[in-house]
Write an enzyme that holds these catalytic residues in place. Sequence first.
Site, short mmCIF file in Angstrom:
data_model
loop_
_atom_site.label_atom_id
_atom_site.label_comp_id
_atom_site.label_asym_id
_atom_site.label_seq_id
_atom_site.Cartn_x
_atom_site.Cartn_y
_atom_site.Cartn_z
N LYS A 126 124.37 66.63 72.12
CA LYS A 126 124.68 67.85 72.62
C LYS A 126 125.68 67.84 73.68
CE LYS A 126 123.16 72.08 71.76
NZ LYS A 126 122.44 72.73 70.54
N ASP A 166 127.11 76.12 69.09
CA ASP A 166 126.16 76.78 69.61
C ASP A 166 126.36 78.03 70.51
OD1 ASP A 166 123.13 75.54 70.36
OD2 ASP A 166 123.63 76.32 72.22
N1 GLU Z 1 123.42 74.24 68.03
C1 GLU Z 1 122.27 74.14 66.90
C2 GLU Z 1 121.06 73.86 67.36
O1 GLU Z 1 120.63 73.92 68.33
C3 GLU Z 1 122.95 73.20 65.68
C4 GLU Z 1 123.48 71.85 65.80
C5 GLU Z 1 124.20 71.26 64.76
O2 GLU Z 1 124.58 71.87 63.68
O3 GLU Z 1 124.38 70.36 64.77
O4 GLU Z 1 120.51 73.21 66.59
#
Ligand code: GLU
Length: 446
Positions: A126, A166
């Site tokens: 992340k 996100d």
């Molecule tokens: N931000 C999204 C999550 O919390 C998607 C992450 C992604 O697609 O890599 O899962």
Amino acid sequence: MSHYVDEVINDLKTRYYWEKEFLQAAEEVLNSLKLVVDKNPKYKKYKILERIVEPERIICFRVPWQDDKGEYHINRGYRVQFNSAIGPYKGGLRFHPSVNLSVLKFLGFEQIFKNSLTTLPMGGGKGGSDFDPRGKSDDEVMRFCQSFMNELFRHIGPDTDVPAGDIGVGGREIGYLFGQYKKLVNEFTGVLTGKGIKWGGSLIRPEATGFGVTYFAQEVLKTIGTDFKGKKVAISGFGNVAWGAVTKITELGGKVVTLSGPDGFIHDPDGVSGEKIDYMIEMRNSGRDKVQDYADKFKVKFEAGKRPWSIPVDVAIPCATQNELDIDDAKQLVKNGVKCVVEAANMPCTLDAVKYFIDNNIPFGPAKAANAGGVATSGLEMTQNSMRLSWTREEVDAKLHQIMISIHDACQYYAKEYGCPGNLVNGANIAGFIKVADAMIDQGLV
Ligand code: GLU
């Protein structure tokens, strides 16, 4: 004698005492694993818990950028590459003033187990920045994204780390980030997901998290012998996830009666449907971040500064952000007869709220299982990029639906297997953990 899990939790609490959000996420997962480590001594022998709570790598960097008036600004940029045991790091980027290392470690940690649950080969990561895209011009956002990528590009790649969106990072930001990555490395690769449909993106990706949550909730409702038809649903937020959920719930015959924003919530007893759903996109694109606009336009009730959990509903789906539903909200929902609660945002319910739902036998779908449809569809985008082809809407949606059913089945199976039938929190944590932990053992001490 203290338990192995408690030792690891206590150690984390001493070492990272200021990382409130990360400790909350870690404590929830680790407590679920007591049953697993008791049954399988190998996890203690190989110090899997000590290893899994420590990111493989954290990158912190300066993001300098210039606003439209020529003034300089400095933000902080991060990428937490948490675990790559089952695939390249995968997870979104969040641009929001609340972003700090604790928030990104919590999100990255959750992502390990979430991605493992999707059935696809993706590790957990992340990243993001404390940059606030709200009120910025397109050019300012572009300059920020380019500066952010000027450092990040060294650390990512289609087989290394694949970021996505996100909170605060949508199609516009992914476009600018991708453009700068492509310029710097001189390659057109599937390095980011959530790309535009004309340049490598996947159909259904924007809707995926909300659709996935709804498919998951549908499975949960099935276990209590019912479905969405005629059900009243409380939703918080009005962003991308909320929009996808409202769209699918309405299609399945449910009625969404609330939305919320940082300014308060709206109550629409007739249900958010038709042009009102389209207006959610307009509200988001306006960048005003005010749900009161909905109340003004459609002449419904707006409650300033409050959350929507006081409205009597059958299903509650928090879609906004972490810790937006606390113990008092949980008590109110249960008192009002809620039948099930499913998390669409990451960790929207506090630990004691989750415990309250479980203690009161309210079927509860935890985020890492219920909202995994977003990242799962990112995984499908990666597959399409590697194959250099695009699937139809129907193909992607069918795969997403099947993945959500598999995730729900895995949670139920592991909950039962480890002696807590119906406890989807334990089920999700255990199912997600075992795959990653066994991969870590297989790959040796790295
Ligand atoms: N931000 C999204 C999550 O919390 C998607 C992450 C992604 O697609 O890599 O899962």
